[in-house]
Design a protein around this motif. Structure first.
Motif, PDB file in Angstrom:
ATOM      1  N   UNK A   1      15.014  19.045  58.675  1.00  0.00           N
ATOM      2  CA  UNK A   1      16.404  19.120  59.113  1.00  0.00           C
ATOM      3  C   UNK A   1      17.361  19.282  57.943  1.00  0.00           C
ATOM      4  N   UNK A   2      16.971  18.778  56.765  1.00  0.00           N
ATOM      5  CA  UNK A   2      17.797  18.989  55.574  1.00  0.00           C
ATOM      6  C   UNK A   2      17.880  20.475  55.245  1.00  0.00           C
ATOM      7  N   UNK A   3      16.793  21.199  55.489  1.00  0.00           N
ATOM      8  CA  UNK A   3      16.802  22.645  55.277  1.00  0.00           C
ATOM      9  C   UNK A   3      17.752  23.331  56.249  1.00  0.00           C
ATOM     10  N   UNK A   4      17.907  22.777  57.452  1.00  0.00           N
ATOM     11  CA  UNK A   4      18.863  23.325  58.419  1.00  0.00           C
ATOM     12  C   UNK A   4      20.276  23.204  57.873  1.00  0.00           C
ATOM     13  N   UNK A   5      20.604  22.074  57.296  1.00  0.00           N
ATOM     14  CA  UNK A   5      21.927  21.890  56.711  1.00  0.00           C
ATOM     15  C   UNK A   5      22.183  22.900  55.601  1.00  0.00           C
ATOM     16  N   UNK A   6      21.180  23.142  54.784  1.00  0.00           N
ATOM     17  CA  UNK A   6      21.336  24.116  53.705  1.00  0.00           C
ATOM     18  C   UNK A   6      21.570  25.523  54.257  1.00  0.00           C
ATOM     19  N   UNK A   7      20.885  25.862  55.342  1.00  0.00           N
ATOM     20  CA  UNK A   7      21.088  27.182  55.950  1.00  0.00           C
ATOM     21  C   UNK A   7      22.482  27.308  56.538  1.00  0.00           C
ATOM     22  N   UNK A   8      22.984  26.216  57.117  1.00  0.00           N
ATOM     23  CA  UNK A   8      24.344  26.254  57.645  1.00  0.00           C
ATOM     24  C   UNK A   8      25.360  26.473  56.533  1.00  0.00           C
ATOM     25  N   UNK A   9      25.196  25.779  55.422  1.00  0.00           N
ATOM     26  CA  UNK A   9      26.134  25.939  54.306  1.00  0.00           C
ATOM     27  C   UNK A   9      26.056  27.340  53.716  1.00  0.00           C
ATOM     28  N   UNK A  10      24.852  27.890  53.649  1.00  0.00           N
ATOM     29  CA  UNK A  10      24.700  29.243  53.114  1.00  0.00           C
ATOM     30  C   UNK A  10      25.325  30.286  54.034  1.00  0.00           C
ATOM     31  N   UNK A  11      25.234  30.058  55.343  1.00  0.00           N
ATOM     32  CA  UNK A  11      25.720  31.041  56.313  1.00  0.00           C
ATOM     33  C   UNK A  11      27.226  30.916  56.557  1.00  0.00           C
ATOM     34  N   UNK A  12      27.768  29.694  56.603  1.00  0.00           N
ATOM     35  CA  UNK A  12      29.149  29.505  57.015  1.00  0.00           C
ATOM     36  C   UNK A  12      30.066  28.984  55.918  1.00  0.00           C
ATOM     37  N   UNK A  13      29.526  28.670  54.779  1.00  0.00           N
ATOM     38  CA  UNK A  13      30.339  28.325  53.622  1.00  0.00           C
ATOM     39  C   UNK A  13      31.331  27.203  53.864  1.00  0.00           C
ATOM     40  N   UNK A  14      32.629  27.490  53.646  1.00  0.00           N
ATOM     41  CA  UNK A  14      33.676  26.469  53.717  1.00  0.00           C
ATOM     42  C   UNK A  14      33.879  25.908  55.118  1.00  0.00           C
ATOM     43  N   UNK A  15      33.332  26.577  56.164  1.00  0.00           N
ATOM     44  CA  UNK A  15      33.462  26.068  57.526  1.00  0.00           C
ATOM     45  C   UNK A  15      32.600  24.826  57.749  1.00  0.00           C
ATOM     46  N   UNK A  16      31.640  24.582  56.837  1.00  0.00           N
ATOM     47  CA  UNK A  16      30.847  23.358  56.877  1.00  0.00           C
ATOM     48  C   UNK A  16      31.568  22.355  55.986  1.00  0.00           C
ATOM     49  N   UNK A  17      32.319  21.483  56.594  1.00  0.00           N
ATOM     50  CA  UNK A  17      33.219  20.594  55.856  1.00  0.00           C
ATOM     51  C   UNK A  17      32.488  19.479  55.133  1.00  0.00           C
ATOM     52  N   UNK A  18      31.374  19.042  55.709  1.00  0.00           N
ATOM     53  CA  UNK A  18      30.682  17.884  55.141  1.00  0.00           C
ATOM     54  C   UNK A  18      29.282  17.816  55.731  1.00  0.00           C
ATOM     55  N   UNK A  19      28.329  17.374  54.927  1.00  0.00           N
ATOM     56  CA  UNK A  19      26.979  17.115  55.447  1.00  0.00           C
ATOM     57  C   UNK A  19      26.478  15.793  54.886  1.00  0.00           C
ATOM     58  N   UNK A  20      25.602  15.158  55.643  1.00  0.00           N
ATOM     59  CA  UNK A  20      24.944  13.948  55.138  1.00  0.00           C
ATOM     60  C   UNK A  20      23.671  13.705  55.940  1.00  0.00           C
ATOM     61  N   UNK A  21      22.834  12.833  55.435  1.00  0.00           N
ATOM     62  CA  UNK A  21      21.585  12.481  56.103  1.00  0.00           C
ATOM     63  C   UNK A  21      21.438  10.961  56.175  1.00  0.00           C
ATOM     64  N   UNK A  22      22.531  10.272  56.454  1.00  0.00           N
ATOM     65  CA  UNK A  22      22.515   8.815  56.526  1.00  0.00           C
ATOM     66  C   UNK A  22      21.579   8.339  57.623  1.00  0.00           C
ATOM     67  N   UNK A  23      20.757   7.345  57.302  1.00  0.00           N
ATOM     68  CA  UNK A  23      19.839   6.720  58.251  1.00  0.00           C
ATOM     69  C   UNK A  23      18.924   7.738  58.929  1.00  0.00           C
TER      70      UNK A  23
END
Length: 209
Positions: free
Chosen positions: A2-24
């Protein structure tokens, strides 16, 4: 994964991804409301992601924050076995502008969940095929899951509506029959009553026919 999913979102949508985290262990992306539908479509249609199961959708109210209402979507991929939590924020302190594009065209199963968020939290979903209350009656005033909703508020009483007045079918459910409304394990099982014979309290129970 799922961390790889977050990276793909940031690569595809850039500044539209305001924040990511993997807490708990919950891999989460906070995204711009304007890109809500585009991001949902990407998560569903990108073969390497294949998020085919919308698990839940809800609204979380933060009345002292602007944007005020946080909309939270939980997604799971049956084929890839990964999950993600998607968040966005809408509405000012008076809930003006609390709108999002509907995702029903991407995940039809979100139809009732978007209606529930609208009913309970007051978020409107643009393009929803049938956006109306689902838990409260049409004349209900306000949205019960907003934290500013008074706990002691009374609601207007409304007269009984005919099917024509309601504009939707009002199918009446018949009363349960004698063998209905019972736990599955007991349905059709013989009734047993205790019996005491001349041999004392250890006698076997008798079955009713």
């Amino acid at each position: 994964m799922s961390q790889a999913v977050l990276e793909k979102l940031k690569a595809r949508f850039g500044a539209a991804i305001l924040q990511t985290h993997s807490d708990f262990g919950d891999d989460t992306a906070l995204v711009e409301a304007a890109e809500w539908k585009a991001i949902g479509k990407f998560l569903r249609e990108e073969p390497s992601l294949d998020f085919d199961l919308p698990v839940d959708l809800c609204g979380v109210d933060y009345p002292r924050r602007t944007p005020r209402m946080e909309v939270v979507l939980h997604l799971y991929s049956v084929s890839k076995r990964h999950r993600i939590r998607l968040k966005t924020r809408v509405g000012d302190e008076d809930m003006d502008g609390a709108e999002l594009d509907s995702l029903v065209s991407i995940w039809p199963g979100l139809n009732w969940l978007e209606r529930e968020v609208y009913d309970m939290s007051g978020v409107r979903f643009r393009g929803h095929p049938d956006l109306r209350r689902i838990l409260m009656y049409p004349e209900f005033e306000g949205h019960p899951l907003q934290k500013t909703y008074p706990a002691d508020r009374t609601q207007p009483l409304v007269p009984y509506r005919t099917e024509e007045e309601a504009g939707v079918p009002l199918h009446k459910i018949e009363p349960f029959g004698p063998d209905e409304g019972m736990p599955f394990g007991r349905r059709g099982a013989p009734r047993v009553t205790p019996a005491i014979d001349e041999e004392g309290p250890n006698a076997k129970p008798a079955q009713e026919n």
